[in-house]
Design a protein around this motif. Structure first.
Motif, mmCIF file in Angstrom:
data_model
loop_
_atom_site.group_PDB
_atom_site.id
_atom_site.type_symbol
_atom_site.label_atom_id
_atom_site.label_comp_id
_atom_site.label_asym_id
_atom_site.label_seq_id
_atom_site.Cartn_x
_atom_site.Cartn_y
_atom_site.Cartn_z
ATOM 1 N N PHE A 36 -13.919 7.727 1.943
ATOM 2 C CA PHE A 36 -12.624 8.274 1.568
ATOM 3 C C PHE A 36 -11.490 7.509 2.249
ATOM 4 C CE2 PHE A 36 -9.621 11.292 0.114
ATOM 5 C CZ PHE A 36 -8.758 11.547 1.157
ATOM 6 N N LEU A 37 -11.634 7.206 3.545
ATOM 7 C CA LEU A 37 -10.616 6.459 4.293
ATOM 8 C C LEU A 37 -10.437 5.048 3.734
ATOM 9 C CD1 LEU A 37 -11.238 7.496 8.001
ATOM 10 C CD2 LEU A 37 -9.259 8.000 6.592
ATOM 11 N N ILE A 38 -11.528 4.405 3.351
ATOM 12 C CA ILE A 38 -11.447 3.059 2.792
ATOM 13 C C ILE A 38 -10.650 3.081 1.490
ATOM 14 C CG2 ILE A 38 -12.789 1.202 1.715
ATOM 15 C CD1 ILE A 38 -14.952 1.755 3.841
ATOM 16 N N PHE A 39 -10.910 4.067 0.648
ATOM 17 C CA PHE A 39 -10.179 4.166 -0.617
ATOM 18 C C PHE A 39 -8.703 4.532 -0.406
ATOM 19 C CE2 PHE A 39 -14.466 4.706 -2.550
ATOM 20 C CZ PHE A 39 -14.387 3.602 -3.373
ATOM 21 N N MET A 40 -8.374 5.190 0.691
ATOM 22 C CA MET A 40 -6.987 5.530 0.992
ATOM 23 C C MET A 40 -6.244 4.331 1.585
ATOM 24 S SD MET A 40 -6.381 8.458 -0.107
ATOM 25 C CE MET A 40 -4.812 8.784 0.624
ATOM 26 N N ILE A 41 -6.905 3.510 2.369
ATOM 27 C CA ILE A 41 -6.264 2.369 3.028
ATOM 28 C C ILE A 41 -5.972 1.252 2.034
ATOM 29 C CG2 ILE A 41 -6.634 0.523 4.722
ATOM 30 C CD1 ILE A 41 -8.085 2.614 6.454
ATOM 31 N N ILE A 42 -6.855 0.988 1.101
ATOM 32 C CA ILE A 42 -6.679 -0.118 0.151
ATOM 33 C C ILE A 42 -5.390 0.023 -0.640
ATOM 34 C CG2 ILE A 42 -7.633 -1.192 -1.932
ATOM 35 C CD1 ILE A 42 -10.414 -0.818 -0.670
ATOM 36 N N PRO A 43 -5.056 1.181 -1.229
ATOM 37 C CA PRO A 43 -3.795 1.279 -1.967
ATOM 38 C C PRO A 43 -2.563 1.105 -1.067
ATOM 39 C CG PRO A 43 -5.233 3.093 -2.583
ATOM 40 C CD PRO A 43 -5.886 2.374 -1.450
ATOM 41 N N VAL A 44 -2.630 1.592 0.180
ATOM 42 C CA VAL A 44 -1.493 1.467 1.082
ATOM 43 C C VAL A 44 -1.254 -0.006 1.405
ATOM 44 C CG1 VAL A 44 -0.654 1.967 3.410
ATOM 45 C CG2 VAL A 44 -1.723 3.770 2.051
ATOM 46 N N ILE A 45 -2.316 -0.747 1.678
ATOM 47 C CA ILE A 45 -2.180 -2.176 1.955
ATOM 48 C C ILE A 45 -1.654 -2.893 0.718
ATOM 49 C CG2 ILE A 45 -3.454 -4.293 2.480
ATOM 50 C CD1 ILE A 45 -5.278 -2.579 4.265
ATOM 51 N N GLY A 46 -2.103 -2.517 -0.446
ATOM 52 C CA GLY A 46 -1.648 -3.133 -1.699
ATOM 53 C C GLY A 46 -0.172 -2.919 -1.948
ATOM 54 N N CYS A 47 0.379 -1.803 -1.510
ATOM 55 C CA CYS A 47 1.799 -1.522 -1.715
ATOM 56 C C CYS A 47 2.689 -2.316 -0.772
ATOM 57 C CB CYS A 47 2.080 -0.029 -1.500
ATOM 58 S SG CYS A 47 1.368 0.997 -2.786
ATOM 59 N N GLN A 48 2.111 -2.862 0.290
ATOM 60 C CA GLN A 48 2.915 -3.559 1.274
ATOM 61 C C GLN A 48 2.979 -5.057 1.016
ATOM 62 O OE1 GLN A 48 1.398 -2.472 5.096
ATOM 63 N NE2 GLN A 48 2.014 -0.354 4.889
ATOM 64 N N LEU A 51 15.177 -11.145 2.782
ATOM 65 C CA LEU A 51 14.344 -10.778 3.921
ATOM 66 C C LEU A 51 13.438 -9.635 3.499
ATOM 67 C CD1 LEU A 51 13.691 -10.896 7.001
ATOM 68 C CD2 LEU A 51 15.575 -9.277 7.318
ATOM 69 N N PHE A 52 12.139 -9.786 3.790
ATOM 70 C CA PHE A 52 11.192 -8.723 3.467
ATOM 71 C C PHE A 52 11.124 -7.786 4.664
ATOM 72 C CE2 PHE A 52 6.967 -6.829 2.905
ATOM 73 C CZ PHE A 52 7.100 -6.377 1.604
ATOM 74 N N ILE A 53 11.662 -6.581 4.477
ATOM 75 C CA ILE A 53 11.722 -5.608 5.563
ATOM 76 C C ILE A 53 11.506 -4.212 4.982
ATOM 77 C CG2 ILE A 53 14.215 -5.359 5.443
ATOM 78 C CD1 ILE A 53 14.192 -5.239 8.528
ATOM 79 N N ASP A 54 10.824 -3.377 5.703
ATOM 80 C CA ASP A 54 10.514 -2.005 5.252
ATOM 81 C C ASP A 54 9.843 -2.002 3.883
ATOM 82 O OD1 ASP A 54 11.638 -0.982 7.584
ATOM 83 O OD2 ASP A 54 13.623 -0.760 6.662
ATOM 84 N N ARG A 55 8.931 -2.945 3.679
ATOM 85 C CA ARG A 55 8.119 -3.078 2.465
ATOM 86 C C ARG A 55 8.927 -3.360 1.200
ATOM 87 N NH1 ARG A 55 4.567 2.057 3.694
ATOM 88 N NH2 ARG A 55 6.650 2.816 3.465
ATOM 89 N N LYS A 56 10.144 -3.917 1.377
ATOM 90 C CA LYS A 56 10.912 -4.335 0.193
ATOM 91 C C LYS A 56 11.827 -5.492 0.573
ATOM 92 C CE LYS A 56 14.349 -0.689 0.725
ATOM 93 N NZ LYS A 56 14.993 0.439 0.096
#
Length: 176
Positions: A5-17, A165-170
């Protein structure tokens, strides 16, 4: 099961960054929004000032039927406007504020600055921050007869630069 479950939760978060390089349309929108493009170039005319009246006469804006200039004044009329604007000039006038109206100041449109080209440089990373140099070209459009008041050649483009500048994920535009 918890680990899965943690692996599936971490992958989308990393993908958004992701700090994938933005496209030109996105950068154009950022520049337009942050630096207020397209923008109007204006010029203040002091309607009671003899020096401004002489300048308009020298530039022959009275012959182009943009202004009417009172060439002589009676003693009782000193301080009243020497310059008035014709019907042909009305579409180039910017509505004056109350203060400008009291001081007989009329702003006129000279031209409009727009972004005509954008070039994105190669991204670089330092101190954990990703930056992209941006070069953009500013072009003057809708040039009015009042452009004669400016010393600048409005037919020439201006090249300006900024940095993303890439800051705060944008991506954010660092103003020049």
């Amino acid at each position: 099961m918890k680990k899965l479950f943690l692996i599936f939760m971490i992958i989308p978060v990393i993908g958004c960054q992701t700090n994938q390089k933005p496209d030109k349309e996105t950068v154009l929108k950022m520049i337009n929004d942050d630096l207020n493009y397209p923008r109007t170039i204006d010029y203040e005319i002091f309607c009671s000032d003899p020096a401004h009246a002489n300048k308009l006469l020298d530039l022959k804006l009275d012959e182009k039927r943009m202004v009417t200039i009172q060439k002589t004044q009676k003693l009782k009329d000193i301080g009243s406007p020497l310059i008035s604007f014709t019907e042909a000039a009305q579409r180039y006038l910017i509505k004056p504020t109350e203060k400008e109206r009291k001081l007989d100041i009329q702003k006129v449109k000279i031209a409009e600055e727009t972004i005509s080209d954008i070039k994105l440089g190669n991204s670089s990373e330092s101190n954990g921050k990703t930056t992209i140099p941006v070069t953009y070209t500013v072009t003057c459009t809708n040039i009015t007869p009042f452009s004669a008041l400016m010393k600048r050649d409005l037919s020439k483009t201006i090249t300006r630069s900024a940095t993303l500048l890439f800051i705060d994920r944008k991506w954010k535009l660092m103003k020049p």
